[in-house]
Design an enzyme around this catalytic site. Structure first.
Site, PDB file in Angstrom:
ATOM      1  N   HIS A 107      10.744  50.810  29.042  1.00  0.00           N
ATOM      2  CA  HIS A 107      11.924  49.958  28.895  1.00  0.00           C
ATOM      3  C   HIS A 107      11.777  48.698  29.716  1.00  0.00           C
ATOM      4  O   HIS A 107      11.139  48.697  30.765  1.00  0.00           O
ATOM      5  CB  HIS A 107      13.214  50.703  29.277  1.00  0.00           C
ATOM      6  CG  HIS A 107      13.200  51.270  30.665  1.00  0.00           C
ATOM      7  ND1 HIS A 107      12.579  52.465  30.960  1.00  0.00           N
ATOM      8  CD2 HIS A 107      13.722  50.809  31.829  1.00  0.00           C
ATOM      9  CE1 HIS A 107      12.729  52.722  32.250  1.00  0.00           C
ATOM     10  NE2 HIS A 107      13.405  51.731  32.810  1.00  0.00           N
ATOM     11  N   HIS A 116      14.154  45.729  31.503  1.00  0.00           N
ATOM     12  CA  HIS A 116      15.481  45.283  31.932  1.00  0.00           C
ATOM     13  C   HIS A 116      15.601  43.790  31.626  1.00  0.00           C
ATOM     14  O   HIS A 116      14.694  43.024  31.949  1.00  0.00           O
ATOM     15  CB  HIS A 116      15.655  45.455  33.443  1.00  0.00           C
ATOM     16  CG  HIS A 116      15.559  46.868  33.926  1.00  0.00           C
ATOM     17  ND1 HIS A 116      16.664  47.598  34.305  1.00  0.00           N
ATOM     18  CD2 HIS A 116      14.495  47.686  34.106  1.00  0.00           C
ATOM     19  CE1 HIS A 116      16.272  48.804  34.706  1.00  0.00           C
ATOM     20  NE2 HIS A 116      14.966  48.878  34.601  1.00  0.00           N
TER      21      HIS A 116
END
Ligand code: 5GP
Length: 141
Positions: free
Chosen positions: A105, A107
């Site tokens: 992932h 941010h």
């Protein structure tokens, strides 16, 4: 040495399967973007590939290419949505590298001049986060 295999029961895999809720802002065939529940800035969101990989270290060229295109798209959207002058992208690899959830992932954190990021680990107000998600969806439309 910890095992570095993909755990299909990580939280983001559960979000992808619809087993736990998430405030989604964007989705295409390859990627999903949703709000971080512990936002370090207003509009803090996470962009993930829909296919499994732990992090940058085991991601395929295709996973990296598609997720980065979504990161760029969402970066423009959060800047527009929050009138931000910049955006910070964070990405952590393995526990020693600061990773807590083991599905790749990125941010995305909109920033204005002088903005400091809030400390990590503080639960956000879900109504406020829902409002921010709506602003991002509108910026994407
Ligand atoms: P990292 O692995 O990049 O260090 O941190 C994982 C991030 O996922 C943190 O910013 C944390 O707030 C976020 N997070 C952890 N659990 C959940 C969850 O259940 N839903 C959402 N939307 N975000 C989460």
């Amino acid at each position: 040495m910890p095992t570095m295999t993909y755990d299909p029961d990580n939280i983001f895999a559960k979000i992808l399967r619809g087993e736990i809720p998430a405030t989604k802002v964007y989705e295409d065939d390859e990627t999903l973007a949703f709000m971080d529940i512990m936002p370090r800035a207003d509009g803090h969101l996470l962009v993930i590939p829909k296919t499994p990989c732990r992090n940058l270290l085991d991601a395929s060229p295709d996973q990296l290419a598609t997720v980065m295109q979504a990161v760029q798209k969402l970066s423009h959207a959060v800047m527009k949505a929050f009138g931000a002058e910049g955006v910070t992208i964070q990405q952590f690899n393995e526990a020693a590298g600061g990773q807590e959830v083991f599905h790749l992932h990125f941010h995305v954190l909109p920033r204005r001049e002088g903005d400091r990021l809030r400390p990590p680990g503080q639960m956000g107000d879900m109504e406020v986060i829902a409002g921010h998600a709506e602003q991002i969806r509108a910026a994407l439309a």
